[in-house]
Scaffold this motif. Sequence first.
Motif, PDB file in Angstrom:
ATOM      1  N   GLU A   1      10.244  14.459  -3.180  1.00  0.00           N
ATOM      2  CA  GLU A   1       9.127  15.292  -3.614  1.00  0.00           C
ATOM      3  C   GLU A   1       9.407  16.762  -3.308  1.00  0.00           C
ATOM      4  O   GLU A   1      10.254  17.108  -2.477  1.00  0.00           O
ATOM      5  CB  GLU A   1       7.826  14.868  -2.944  1.00  0.00           C
ATOM      6  CG  GLU A   1       7.774  15.127  -1.452  1.00  0.00           C
ATOM      7  CD  GLU A   1       6.444  14.701  -0.851  1.00  0.00           C
ATOM      8  OE1 GLU A   1       5.860  15.514  -0.115  1.00  0.00           O
ATOM      9  OE2 GLU A   1       6.014  13.561  -1.100  1.00  0.00           O
TER      10      GLU A   1
ATOM     11  N   SER B   1       6.974  20.674  -3.349  1.00  0.00           N
ATOM     12  CA  SER B   1       5.614  21.202  -3.468  1.00  0.00           C
ATOM     13  C   SER B   1       5.644  22.721  -3.443  1.00  0.00           C
ATOM     14  O   SER B   1       6.652  23.341  -3.082  1.00  0.00           O
ATOM     15  CB  SER B   1       4.725  20.690  -2.329  1.00  0.00           C
ATOM     16  OG  SER B   1       4.947  21.417  -1.139  1.00  0.00           O
TER      17      SER B   1
ATOM     18  N   HIS C   1       7.095  15.109  -8.021  1.00  0.00           N
ATOM     19  CA  HIS C   1       7.908  13.967  -7.580  1.00  0.00           C
ATOM     20  C   HIS C   1       9.079  13.781  -8.530  1.00  0.00           C
ATOM     21  O   HIS C   1       8.925  13.856  -9.755  1.00  0.00           O
ATOM     22  CB  HIS C   1       7.065  12.695  -7.509  1.00  0.00           C
ATOM     23  CG  HIS C   1       6.089  12.687  -6.376  1.00  0.00           C
ATOM     24  ND1 HIS C   1       6.367  12.112  -5.163  1.00  0.00           N
ATOM     25  CD2 HIS C   1       4.857  13.206  -6.266  1.00  0.00           C
ATOM     26  CE1 HIS C   1       5.333  12.266  -4.354  1.00  0.00           C
ATOM     27  NE2 HIS C   1       4.402  12.926  -5.003  1.00  0.00           N
TER      28      HIS C   1
ATOM     29  N   ARG D   1       8.793   9.073  -7.320  1.00  0.00           N
ATOM     30  CA  ARG D   1       8.152   8.665  -6.077  1.00  0.00           C
ATOM     31  C   ARG D   1       8.840   9.329  -4.887  1.00  0.00           C
ATOM     32  O   ARG D   1       9.922   9.909  -5.012  1.00  0.00           O
ATOM     33  CB  ARG D   1       8.238   7.149  -5.914  1.00  0.00           C
ATOM     34  CG  ARG D   1       9.662   6.636  -5.663  1.00  0.00           C
ATOM     35  CD  ARG D   1       9.734   5.137  -5.783  1.00  0.00           C
ATOM     36  NE  ARG D   1       9.476   4.717  -7.151  1.00  0.00           N
ATOM     37  CZ  ARG D   1       9.033   3.499  -7.466  1.00  0.00           C
ATOM     38  NH1 ARG D   1       8.808   2.609  -6.522  1.00  0.00           N
ATOM     39  NH2 ARG D   1       8.811   3.175  -8.721  1.00  0.00           N
TER      40      ARG D   1
ATOM     41  N   PHE E   1       5.351   6.177  -2.698  1.00  0.00           N
ATOM     42  CA  PHE E   1       4.044   6.659  -3.155  1.00  0.00           C
ATOM     43  C   PHE E   1       4.219   7.822  -4.115  1.00  0.00           C
ATOM     44  O   PHE E   1       5.277   8.463  -4.168  1.00  0.00           O
ATOM     45  CB  PHE E   1       3.158   7.077  -1.968  1.00  0.00           C
ATOM     46  CG  PHE E   1       3.674   8.285  -1.214  1.00  0.00           C
ATOM     47  CD1 PHE E   1       3.297   9.569  -1.570  1.00  0.00           C
ATOM     48  CD2 PHE E   1       4.538   8.135  -0.147  1.00  0.00           C
ATOM     49  CE1 PHE E   1       3.768  10.686  -0.879  1.00  0.00           C
ATOM     50  CE2 PHE E   1       5.013   9.236   0.557  1.00  0.00           C
ATOM     51  CZ  PHE E   1       4.625  10.511   0.186  1.00  0.00           C
ATOM     52  N   GLN E   2       3.171   8.074  -4.864  1.00  0.00           N
ATOM     53  CA  GLN E   2       3.075   9.248  -5.725  1.00  0.00           C
ATOM     54  C   GLN E   2       1.859  10.038  -5.265  1.00  0.00           C
ATOM     55  O   GLN E   2       0.761   9.481  -5.154  1.00  0.00           O
ATOM     56  CB  GLN E   2       2.936   8.843  -7.193  1.00  0.00           C
ATOM     57  CG  GLN E   2       4.156   8.137  -7.746  1.00  0.00           C
ATOM     58  CD  GLN E   2       3.912   7.587  -9.143  1.00  0.00           C
ATOM     59  OE1 GLN E   2       2.778   7.353  -9.541  1.00  0.00           O
ATOM     60  NE2 GLN E   2       4.989   7.368  -9.883  1.00  0.00           N
ATOM     61  N   ASP E   3       2.051  11.309  -5.000  1.00  0.00           N
ATOM     62  CA  ASP E   3       1.001  12.136  -4.401  1.00  0.00           C
ATOM     63  C   ASP E   3       0.622  13.260  -5.352  1.00  0.00           C
ATOM     64  O   ASP E   3       1.478  13.895  -5.959  1.00  0.00           O
ATOM     65  CB  ASP E   3       1.497  12.726  -3.081  1.00  0.00           C
ATOM     66  CG  ASP E   3       0.352  13.161  -2.189  1.00  0.00           C
ATOM     67  OD1 ASP E   3      -0.799  13.074  -2.644  1.00  0.00           O
ATOM     68  OD2 ASP E   3       0.606  13.582  -1.059  1.00  0.00           O
ATOM     69  N   THR E   4      -0.665  13.476  -5.476  1.00  0.00           N
ATOM     70  CA  THR E   4      -1.194  14.647  -6.161  1.00  0.00           C
ATOM     71  C   THR E   4      -2.111  15.350  -5.181  1.00  0.00           C
ATOM     72  O   THR E   4      -2.322  14.896  -4.066  1.00  0.00           O
ATOM     73  CB  THR E   4      -1.971  14.254  -7.429  1.00  0.00           C
ATOM     74  OG1 THR E   4      -3.140  13.518  -7.044  1.00  0.00           O
ATOM     75  CG2 THR E   4      -1.123  13.402  -8.348  1.00  0.00           C
TER      76      THR E   4
ATOM     77  N   THR F   1      -5.199  12.631  -4.916  1.00  0.00           N
ATOM     78  CA  THR F   1      -5.115  11.252  -4.447  1.00  0.00           C
ATOM     79  C   THR F   1      -3.666  10.876  -4.176  1.00  0.00           C
ATOM     80  O   THR F   1      -2.737  11.560  -4.601  1.00  0.00           O
ATOM     81  CB  THR F   1      -5.715  10.283  -5.486  1.00  0.00           C
ATOM     82  OG1 THR F   1      -5.699   8.957  -4.957  1.00  0.00           O
ATOM     83  CG2 THR F   1      -4.922  10.320  -6.773  1.00  0.00           C
ATOM     84  N   THR F   2      -3.496   9.742  -3.490  1.00  0.00           N
ATOM     85  CA  THR F   2      -2.178   9.190  -3.206  1.00  0.00           C
ATOM     86  C   THR F   2      -2.137   7.755  -3.705  1.00  0.00           C
ATOM     87  O   THR F   2      -2.995   6.946  -3.348  1.00  0.00           O
ATOM     88  CB  THR F   2      -1.868   9.222  -1.701  1.00  0.00           C
ATOM     89  OG1 THR F   2      -1.897  10.569  -1.236  1.00  0.00           O
ATOM     90  CG2 THR F   2      -0.489   8.628  -1.423  1.00  0.00           C
TER      91      THR F   2
ATOM     92  N   TYR G   1       0.031   4.332  -3.741  1.00  0.00           N
ATOM     93  CA  TYR G   1       1.138   3.609  -3.133  1.00  0.00           C
ATOM     94  C   TYR G   1       1.684   2.578  -4.118  1.00  0.00           C
ATOM     95  O   TYR G   1       0.945   2.005  -4.918  1.00  0.00           O
ATOM     96  CB  TYR G   1       0.687   2.935  -1.835  1.00  0.00           C
ATOM     97  CG  TYR G   1       0.416   3.929  -0.740  1.00  0.00           C
ATOM     98  CD1 TYR G   1       1.433   4.341   0.121  1.00  0.00           C
ATOM     99  CD2 TYR G   1      -0.849   4.486  -0.582  1.00  0.00           C
ATOM    100  CE1 TYR G   1       1.188   5.275   1.113  1.00  0.00           C
ATOM    101  CE2 TYR G   1      -1.101   5.415   0.410  1.00  0.00           C
ATOM    102  CZ  TYR G   1      -0.074   5.809   1.256  1.00  0.00           C
ATOM    103  OH  TYR G   1      -0.315   6.736   2.228  1.00  0.00           O
TER     104      TYR G   1
END
Length: 691
Positions: free
Chosen positions: A153, A155, A164, A191, A209-212, A215-216, A218
Amino acid sequence: MAKDKKAKAASKKARAAQKAEKITKKKEKKSKTKSSANPEDSDAESVDLDAVLASYALQQEQFHAITETPSSPPSARSSATLIANPANTHELLLFGGEFYNGATATFYNDLFVYNIARDAWKVVHSPNSPLPRSGHAWCRAANTKNIFLFGGEFSSPKQGTFYHYNDFWCLDPSTREWTKVESKDKGPPARSGHRMVGWKNYVVLWGGFQDTAQTTKYLADLWVYDCSNFMWFQPSLPSASGKPDARSSFTLLPSELGVVLYGGYSRVKATTSGGGKQGKGGSGGGGGGARVVLKSVVHTDTWFLRLTPPPPGSSASTPPKCVWERRKRAANPPNPPRAGATMAWHKGRGIMFGGVHDVEESEEGIESEFFNTLFAWNVERNRYFPLVLRRPKMGGKKVGKGGEGRRGRAKAGEEELLRNLAALEMRGRIEGEEEGAGKEGVEGLVEGADEVEEVAEKVKVFEMPHPRFNAQLTVQDDVLYIFGGTFEKGDREYTFDEMWAIDLGKLDGVKEIYKRDLGDWQGSDDEQSDDEDDEDDDEEGSDEDENEDEDERPETPSTPATSISQGPSASKYLTEPEEEMENTNETSALTDTLPHPRPFESLRDFYARTSTQWQEIVIDELSRITAGEAKSVKELKKAAFDNAEEKWWDCREEIRALEDEQEQAGIGEVVSMADKGGEGGGGVGGVGRRR
């Protein structure tokens, strides 16, 4: 007078407000200017990450060839990847990672090479390398020395926007050349926080996981890459079989028939009632309505992924057969359960270090307990053993009554020889002696021994490194290396800037490879938002702020951390006996019919004593499996030594426990009657007791 004072105070506040507004507008203008000139330097909460990554790609193109230059150790970073170089037993490789100082996040894509023998670092610059990232995963397949990397990832500096990766890379550890692996088939989605492990000619990828910013999510999808046919597969699983819940930060280790998964972390939705306990739904609120919250889950389950390669003659597009099988509860797992406890693979075991256990007291705050304990997880027997540092014996005279005279001189001479050949002793590679029979081979061994002897001069301490979680681990030449890690105190997060080494065979202390002081935390507190309201107040409180910063920082390793040899008993971290009994299939490595080591017996001595038996075992196995296929003497000896080495490490923790018992009883070594007569045979003393 009172009215005048109030008027002055009101006027002062108005001027301060105007000043603050001017400064804010000035900062916003400056931020916009910076953002348009260089998106990477933007202080905005969300930036165009595509533009930032494009600028990194342009910077990379300035390197026209792969260059390797001497360097200081890597800067502090977390969520990097560390691996033992499969092409050179004197090197470690480290890539990527991120550093967060409380204000901004910085991501890296530099490749560092640490030469263990020379205690030297180099940094590699390449025109074609993965872009900066953290939370990625890499591994090597058993049939190749190349290293495969996937995902991660990136940011914005303020972590308002996340990106990601779903790119797949191959690194040649000899030439340091990166190659982006393109596949005609659909590969895994983007991911981070996932794990990869090599098994035969496959790379197995699972979870993450995929994070925004909102939300996250899994993941629990399984992917397999065929390193021979260069294809990704997403195997279909039997509908009736279970599978692990989605998670990240778990352990994935190879096994003879597949891979083993343990632990991990995730957050799941849970419904809480409003009229319950304090902190779960509010106290005395409006009527006890249910609400949905995210609950942290530290997984402690174990799963086995059984892999069956396609039969000979199958097409290249045939995926391996995959089935998840849930294993029984591991015996003696670390207690309490912990997240961020990382593992490294070593001779059929997972070596676990660190971790954090959160105790949620209220919605406003979480108290955490951090660990610096070391465990070995025997994968096949599904059992944990605590690894405890052992102080070296004081003096050389306390050998016992039989240690003087000719036997004592012979033992001293043997110890001197082992010190001079430290590299060969720890590697224990009998086949290496045969392969290096020529002049070049002998010179290589002598040079390696000299280099290792120089590194051995580093100071060792007898306390484990400071408690932490998410440290990077790898094992090279039976030595565990611990890089970085994170520690939290209050709302502050500190990334350790250091690396340590522990000899897993001797456990005779912790060697400091390098260590730098922790960086200052630059996160803003609520009270700092009014910095410019009154400059005089700032001046008066500056000394207090410095003291607060000093108090909030964790103890550096110059202050002794939790001592393993003198600190709390390891039994504190073991489960209760009744919990251990749940694992009914757990057996001791000392109860089978195979030869096993004696207390205080090195790997070299164990193989020298039992080599004939191991060769007979190998011949018997070959006669049953390959119908008597002929093997050279060298191949037989190598297979025999591999089996003996596997058995030595499989018994290591239980033999070490016997050694501790015998040392307490005043027994410093075990000698069999047959050895005194010049032949191999049964033992006495501690050996008889364990049989």
